[in-house]
Design a protein around this motif. Sequence first.
Motif, mmCIF file in Angstrom:
data_model
loop_
_atom_site.group_PDB
_atom_site.id
_atom_site.type_symbol
_atom_site.label_atom_id
_atom_site.label_comp_id
_atom_site.label_asym_id
_atom_site.label_seq_id
_atom_site.Cartn_x
_atom_site.Cartn_y
_atom_site.Cartn_z
ATOM 1 N N SER A 169 18.381 6.199 11.427
ATOM 2 C CA SER A 169 18.741 6.761 10.484
ATOM 3 C C SER A 169 17.508 7.307 9.557
ATOM 4 N N GLY A 170 16.590 6.501 9.610
ATOM 5 C CA GLY A 170 15.414 6.906 9.045
ATOM 6 C C GLY A 170 14.876 6.063 7.740
ATOM 7 N N CYS A 171 15.422 4.819 7.758
ATOM 8 C CA CYS A 171 15.135 3.931 6.741
ATOM 9 C C CYS A 171 13.669 2.971 7.006
ATOM 10 N N HIS A 172 12.947 2.453 6.039
ATOM 11 C CA HIS A 172 11.672 2.114 6.338
ATOM 12 C C HIS A 172 11.812 0.534 6.182
ATOM 13 N N ILE A 173 12.786 -0.035 5.275
ATOM 14 C CA ILE A 173 12.934 -1.376 5.139
ATOM 15 C C ILE A 173 14.225 -1.586 5.476
ATOM 16 N N PHE A 174 14.395 -2.951 6.497
ATOM 17 C CA PHE A 174 15.715 -3.249 6.798
ATOM 18 C C PHE A 174 15.727 -4.584 6.797
ATOM 19 N N ASN A 175 17.144 -5.376 6.458
ATOM 20 C CA ASN A 175 16.971 -6.690 6.072
ATOM 21 C C ASN A 175 17.574 -7.491 7.405
ATOM 22 N N THR A 176 16.908 -8.536 7.373
ATOM 23 C CA THR A 176 17.572 -9.763 8.267
ATOM 24 C C THR A 176 18.986 -10.029 7.944
ATOM 25 N N ASN A 177 19.733 -10.345 8.940
ATOM 26 C CA ASN A 177 21.092 -10.968 8.618
ATOM 27 C C ASN A 177 21.243 -12.169 8.122
ATOM 28 N N THR A 178 20.716 -12.477 6.977
ATOM 29 C CA THR A 178 20.471 -13.741 6.389
ATOM 30 C C THR A 178 21.135 -13.926 4.787
ATOM 31 N N PHE A 179 21.942 -12.870 4.536
ATOM 32 C CA PHE A 179 22.430 -13.031 3.296
ATOM 33 C C PHE A 179 22.830 -14.448 2.590
ATOM 34 N N GLU B 185 7.416 0.540 15.089
ATOM 35 C CA GLU B 185 6.714 -0.469 14.901
ATOM 36 C C GLU B 185 5.547 -0.228 13.670
ATOM 37 N N ASP B 186 5.266 1.096 13.553
ATOM 38 C CA ASP B 186 4.020 1.687 12.829
ATOM 39 C C ASP B 186 4.649 1.548 11.543
ATOM 40 N N ASP B 187 5.943 1.992 11.127
ATOM 41 C CA ASP B 187 6.352 2.129 9.440
ATOM 42 C C ASP B 187 7.556 1.698 9.296
ATOM 43 N N ALA B 188 8.187 0.447 9.813
ATOM 44 C CA ALA B 188 9.482 0.035 9.427
ATOM 45 C C ALA B 188 9.049 -1.386 9.176
ATOM 46 N N TYR B 189 9.660 -2.153 8.089
ATOM 47 C CA TYR B 189 9.254 -3.116 7.544
ATOM 48 C C TYR B 189 10.571 -4.310 7.723
ATOM 49 N N VAL B 190 10.401 -5.483 8.467
ATOM 50 C CA VAL B 190 11.687 -6.575 8.248
ATOM 51 C C VAL B 190 11.384 -7.292 7.044
ATOM 52 N N ALA B 191 12.547 -7.088 6.236
ATOM 53 C CA ALA B 191 12.804 -7.730 5.171
ATOM 54 C C ALA B 191 13.493 -9.120 5.111
ATOM 55 N N LYS C 75 0.729 -1.149 0.077
ATOM 56 C CA LYS C 75 0.029 0.204 -0.024
ATOM 57 C C LYS C 75 0.753 1.401 0.041
ATOM 58 N N ARG C 76 2.216 0.922 0.310
ATOM 59 C CA ARG C 76 3.021 2.126 0.182
ATOM 60 C C ARG C 76 4.195 2.113 -0.676
ATOM 61 N N LEU C 77 4.408 1.015 -1.282
ATOM 62 C CA LEU C 77 5.300 0.780 -2.414
ATOM 63 C C LEU C 77 4.906 1.529 -3.747
ATOM 64 N N GLY C 78 5.660 2.453 -4.105
ATOM 65 C CA GLY C 78 5.106 3.244 -5.632
ATOM 66 C C GLY C 78 4.159 4.199 -5.089
ATOM 67 N N LYS C 79 3.814 4.458 -4.028
ATOM 68 C CA LYS C 79 2.895 5.571 -3.701
ATOM 69 C C LYS C 79 3.861 6.769 -2.809
ATOM 70 N N GLU C 80 4.901 6.350 -2.414
ATOM 71 C CA GLU C 80 5.743 7.415 -1.535
ATOM 72 C C GLU C 80 7.195 6.974 -1.718
ATOM 73 N N ARG C 81 8.183 7.865 -1.579
ATOM 74 C CA ARG C 81 9.559 7.364 -1.557
ATOM 75 C C ARG C 81 9.720 6.640 -0.374
ATOM 76 N N LEU C 82 10.353 5.310 -0.488
ATOM 77 C CA LEU C 82 10.843 4.565 0.767
ATOM 78 C C LEU C 82 12.327 4.477 0.580
ATOM 79 N N PHE C 83 12.813 4.071 1.721
ATOM 80 C CA PHE C 83 14.385 4.081 1.989
ATOM 81 C C PHE C 83 14.708 2.713 2.484
#
Length: 839
Positions: free
Chosen positions: A56-66, A98-104, A7-15
Amino acid sequence: MRQDLRKRLGKERLFFDGGTGSLLQAAGLKPGELPETWNLTRADVIIDLHKQYLDSGCHIFNTNTFGANRLKYPDNLDDIVTASIRLAKEARRLANREDDAYVALDIGPTGKLLEPMGDLPFEEAVDIFADLVKIGVREEADLILIETMNDSYEAKAALLAAKENSDLPVLLTCVFDEGGKMLTGGTPESMVAMAEGLGVDGIGTNCSLGPAAMLSTVKRFVAAASVPVLVNPNAGLPESIDGQTVYNVDAHEFAKEMKDIVEAGAHAVGGCCGTTPEYIQALIAEVEDIPFIPPTPKHKTVISSFSRTSLIGDEAQPLIIGERINPTGKKRFKQALIDHDIDYIISQGLEQEKAGAHALDVNVGSPEVDEVELIQEVVGKLQSILPLPLQIDTSNVEAMEKALRMYNGKALINSVNGKEETMEAVFPLVKKYGGVVIGLALDEDGIADTADGRVAVARKIYERAADYGIAKENVIIDGLCMTVSADPESALVTLETIRRIHDELGGNTILGVSNISFGLPARELINSYFFAMALQAGLSSAIINPNNKAMMQAYRTYCALSGKDTNFTNFITAYQNYETPDKRVQKAVDDYKRKVLSALDLDGADLSHIRNVKKETDTPSAPDATKDETYGNKLMEAVERGMAGPAAEATHNALLTRNALDIINEDLVPALDNVGQGFEKGTLFLPQLLMAAEAAKAAFAVVKEALTDAPQETKGKVILATVKGDIHDIGKNIVKVLLENYGYQAVDLGRDVAPETIVETAVKEDIRLVGLSALMTTTVVNMEETIRLLREKKPDCKVIVGGAVMTKQYADSIGADCYGKDAMSTVRYADELLEQGLM
């Protein structure tokens, strides 16, 4: 409440967040230590790392599973991945995001090359990725990020695993060089075509390059993609200073360069290797005021292979689909199916590519064969040798699904029709696997004998496709060619149907042109003139025999006259030496005369008194310029085309009249050189390079049999190893194949190899060249340590290094003798050392 990311991706700039390895090294990660293990042993550090990025303000942050997969962690994969997601969630709670950050759930490459280029089966790759996805779903990750993919086929395996085992948003980023090419030849356009067909929610690029070097690739993504474009560059190029990997673009410069990326149209941005929370914070501050422009649907009809896209519609030249890989009316081909003569089948594809086909129809349906198994084998072989997109042509739904599943691209699918039963069977496959489907203008009432009836069926097909979520641009209507010998009006009905689909419905169309002339003499006259009329009516694509001169002449002439052949480039290339039929016949006669006179030892004699009284039936027919020998009969071409069977057969034949060493020096080595040069120039890609190497191996095996009594010498030994802590061996395995084909003995020490092991082997076997590979920045320190030990213990040994993180400057900074920018570099460097007497 946190919204679904879609609902947010492509509607606003995400980091996105930034790099992980550099921060872990700063926190004490030792050389060779596996980063993912810190999820279990250093939870505090992982939580703090995530929290820094969130702050720092990011919205999407990655698990340590690369690097987490069952190949690397066969015993505790579940524990590692589970812990990574829980630590990420804890960091989000502590950061009050909790409201605006996403675990990838971060999914990286397996480190292995898929069959047939490598040894990892496609379905096993899907299963490996599915392991991770299932854990991610159970632990309630917010999305799946498939990143740093350098092979489109592996990316497809990961996408299928994600889509089949979750309903989470799925994002994909791939690695491209400065020319916009992936390791195996993929382009931004080909990746967009395939990934969008598979239902990806966002696509783009990461790693390998800094922002400035990525800009041209980003622009290509923005031009091609209908979904949001994602960009996560490195902090420039890596260097080694005092044993530490550093990057040459600081946070301020990174943010300035990322402004150009955002203004080019990127929708979600962040960083990769070398970037830190400072970089992300600077990036956000630099671009936050730039107006956001949502992605725009492109509504283009596109099919693709692993490296090539073909656009269908008014913006492009009509698409030529070669019809020869099809048993209908072809006794020789049908016998090839029965005999399982795959080389003959592939030769038909090669001939059609040479004749000018843009895509290939693939139909192996015959009562005498197992179509489900055979279509997979043929598609797999074709896509490993040819860059042309394929048309999967079958009425067997199981065969269709098997072929679509393992196809490396976005296929053309032949076909569906207006019958409800057929649409219910085929449309779900089109939706799941992506593709452009051909819709035959017939239904339960049969084939309408009017254009009105056929257009009505076309409308129904469009409507039902939309019910399945298939866009109109992914449906091509077949107006149906019926033989005019049975119904003289049928050609006009077909042409009117094509015109109305094009003009009234704005749709794309296709025809199997040769059907029009069954039962008539001089069929190519009927076919070629009808083809030209259909093109003028708006035909978008045609299934024809590209080896037929008249058909290709009609096609190229139409493109030239209609303005679709810019500057007449294709027309001039094809016909700059064109001769009229009369001239061709006279030339053939003259050639025949010369051969006869030469055979009678009369060449040059005065024979002016002899009149030509040959009967018309004795006049040799003009040679067909489109005909050529089968590739399998010519050794160099068999090798260059990657056809192992024909290469071996041609070598056997050559040995009947030629010396084995001459065959090696005059045919095999030059063929490999041609392929290598094509690869270096970017005209051939890794799949063709490796298949050519396999064909050469088959030919060399035949030569070795002929030389069984002769000593088997090699040019020299070369050690190959992926350095300690790194399990990615794609590059190393490719280099091994090439070295062996050029006469070197590759001593392959495998993956995750300690510096001491490499040095001990070099000393013990007196080896003068070592090739080292690394994919991850965290393992380059082990590469540097290996070089240091070699300098100390084996100073006459040269070292060439390569891998995704390496650059010429980086190689120089860690003391390497040579930087291997691609798979051929090690071969070239070994040859140089051999010439200098250093091997």
